[in-house]
Design a protein around this motif. Structure first.
Motif, short mmCIF file in Angstrom:
data_model
loop_
_atom_site.label_atom_id
_atom_site.label_comp_id
_atom_site.label_asym_id
_atom_site.label_seq_id
_atom_site.Cartn_x
_atom_site.Cartn_y
_atom_site.Cartn_z
N PHE A 239 -64.55 -70.87 2.12
CA PHE A 239 -63.29 -70.02 1.83
C PHE A 239 -63.66 -69.60 0.57
O PHE A 239 -62.55 -70.82 -0.31
CB PHE A 239 -62.35 -70.53 2.51
CG PHE A 239 -61.34 -70.09 2.29
CD1 PHE A 239 -60.21 -68.73 2.66
CD2 PHE A 239 -59.60 -70.92 2.19
CE1 PHE A 239 -59.61 -67.90 2.42
CE2 PHE A 239 -58.26 -70.36 1.97
CZ PHE A 239 -58.29 -69.16 1.93
N ARG A 240 -62.72 -68.67 0.20
CA ARG A 240 -62.78 -68.43 -1.25
C ARG A 240 -61.50 -67.79 -1.12
O ARG A 240 -60.67 -66.68 -0.50
CB ARG A 240 -64.04 -67.32 -1.71
CG ARG A 240 -63.71 -67.21 -2.99
CD ARG A 240 -64.63 -66.13 -3.60
NE ARG A 240 -64.46 -65.94 -4.92
CZ ARG A 240 -64.97 -64.89 -6.04
NH1 ARG A 240 -65.13 -63.49 -4.89
NH2 ARG A 240 -65.02 -64.46 -7.15
N PHE A 241 -60.91 -68.33 -2.48
CA PHE A 241 -59.15 -68.34 -2.54
C PHE A 241 -58.58 -68.12 -4.05
O PHE A 241 -59.28 -68.85 -4.58
CB PHE A 241 -58.66 -68.99 -1.53
CG PHE A 241 -58.27 -70.69 -1.92
CD1 PHE A 241 -60.05 -71.03 -1.56
CD2 PHE A 241 -57.88 -71.14 -2.53
CE1 PHE A 241 -59.94 -71.95 -1.68
CE2 PHE A 241 -58.10 -72.72 -3.02
CZ PHE A 241 -59.16 -73.26 -2.48
N GLN A 242 -57.86 -67.88 -4.03
CA GLN A 242 -56.98 -68.40 -5.11
C GLN A 242 -55.96 -68.99 -4.88
O GLN A 242 -55.30 -68.48 -4.28
CB GLN A 242 -56.60 -66.97 -6.32
CG GLN A 242 -58.17 -66.80 -7.05
CD GLN A 242 -57.65 -65.16 -8.21
OE1 GLN A 242 -56.46 -64.77 -7.87
NE2 GLN A 242 -58.87 -65.46 -9.18
N TRP A 243 -55.42 -69.79 -6.24
CA TRP A 243 -54.21 -70.35 -5.60
C TRP A 243 -52.97 -69.40 -6.45
O TRP A 243 -53.16 -68.47 -7.50
CB TRP A 243 -54.27 -71.66 -6.27
CG TRP A 243 -54.71 -72.70 -5.87
CD1 TRP A 243 -55.34 -73.31 -6.48
CD2 TRP A 243 -54.02 -73.41 -5.04
NE1 TRP A 243 -55.79 -74.62 -5.68
CE2 TRP A 243 -54.88 -74.72 -4.90
CE3 TRP A 243 -53.34 -73.57 -3.83
CZ2 TRP A 243 -55.07 -75.26 -3.03
CZ3 TRP A 243 -53.07 -74.50 -2.46
CH2 TRP A 243 -53.82 -75.24 -3.04
N LYS A 244 -52.16 -68.82 -6.09
CA LYS A 244 -50.51 -68.10 -6.55
C LYS A 244 -49.59 -68.96 -5.70
O LYS A 244 -49.23 -69.57 -4.66
CB LYS A 244 -50.71 -66.77 -5.59
CG LYS A 244 -50.94 -65.90 -6.43
CD LYS A 244 -51.41 -64.53 -6.52
CE LYS A 244 -51.61 -63.70 -7.34
NZ LYS A 244 -52.15 -62.73 -6.10
#
Ligand code: URA
Ligand code: SF4
Length: 221
Positions: free
Chosen positions: A105-110
């Protein structure tokens, strides 16, 4: 094109792929993969699901938030759309193997939320040996590409879902596999159905219609 992270971080998955793959061996081996940097922030790798003899292989993009936590592909909201659409075709679930172009899983923290971020070309290329191994084991009669990332993984950056969706394509020569599946059918990603605010029903019907084409191509052979 965005510049990818340093080469050294992406040796590619090949060296982690068992020489004589079986589905259980792939499931075990993928957890050690360091083929690109995506293993670092993800919870776990997510291999495909389904029987080795499945006639149909469905390829999504990458695990989402739920898939990352549960370790199974398509168990979140997009997965529900996909299951419902598959059920509408009447296909025998034993004929279906679902997986993703990228296994972490590729993601960014928001804030406290993890927001999906599509894998880049380098990550998709690094992860491709896992999909090739799945194809070698499953040997499907046809492959359905769910959305742009899976499409680009096979047909390159110029791929557009709208151009060929719902039609049987040939396996791309540029992608060597032990045994090329007889056909490939691109369609929309089930997450795109969820995002289609106005025409959700039409988008869903389109997905079902494309999947029906794939399922009937299976029984034609
Ligand atoms: N989206 C994907 O592409 N794959 C999954 O497994 C879940 C959501
Ligand atoms: Fe390996 Fe693919 Fe995970 Fe990258 S995304 S570490 S290549 S399994």
């Amino acid at each position: 094109m965005t510049r990818s992270s340093p080469e050294v971080e992406r040796p590619g998955a090949q060296r982690w792929v068992p020489a004589e793959p079986t589905l259980p061996a792939l499931h075990e081996a993928v957890h050690d993969c360091r083929g690109c940097e995506l293993y670092r922030d993800a919870t776990q790798a997510v291999m495909g699901r389904g029987p080795a003899g499945a006639g149909l292989m469905l390829v999504g993009e990458q695990p989402g938030d739920r898939e990352d936590r549960e370790g199974e592909p398509f168990v979140g909201p997009a997965g529900r759309v996909l299951s419902e659409a598959l059920a509408a075709t009447g296909v025998d679930p034993e004929q279906v193997y679902v997986t993703n172009a990228v296994k972490h899983f590729r993601f960014q923290w928001k804030g406290k939320r993890r927001i999906h971020e599509s894998p880049d070309r380098g990550q998709v290329a690094a992860c491709a040996p896992w999909l090739a191994a799945e194809l070698e084991v499953v040997r499907p009669s046809g492959v359905v590409l769910l959305g742009g990332t899976a499409g680009k993984a096979l047909y390159g950056p110029g791929f557009r879902v709208g151009a060929t969706r719902g039609t049987l394509q040939e396996w791309p020569e540029a992608v060597p596999v032990a045994l090329a599946p007889p056909w490939v059918l691109p369609t929309v990603h089930p997450a795109a159905v969820l995002r289609a605010r106005d025409g959700r029903e039409a988008a869903y019907d389109g997905l079902v219609s494309d999947l029906r084409t794939a399922v009937s191509a299976l029984s034609d052979r």
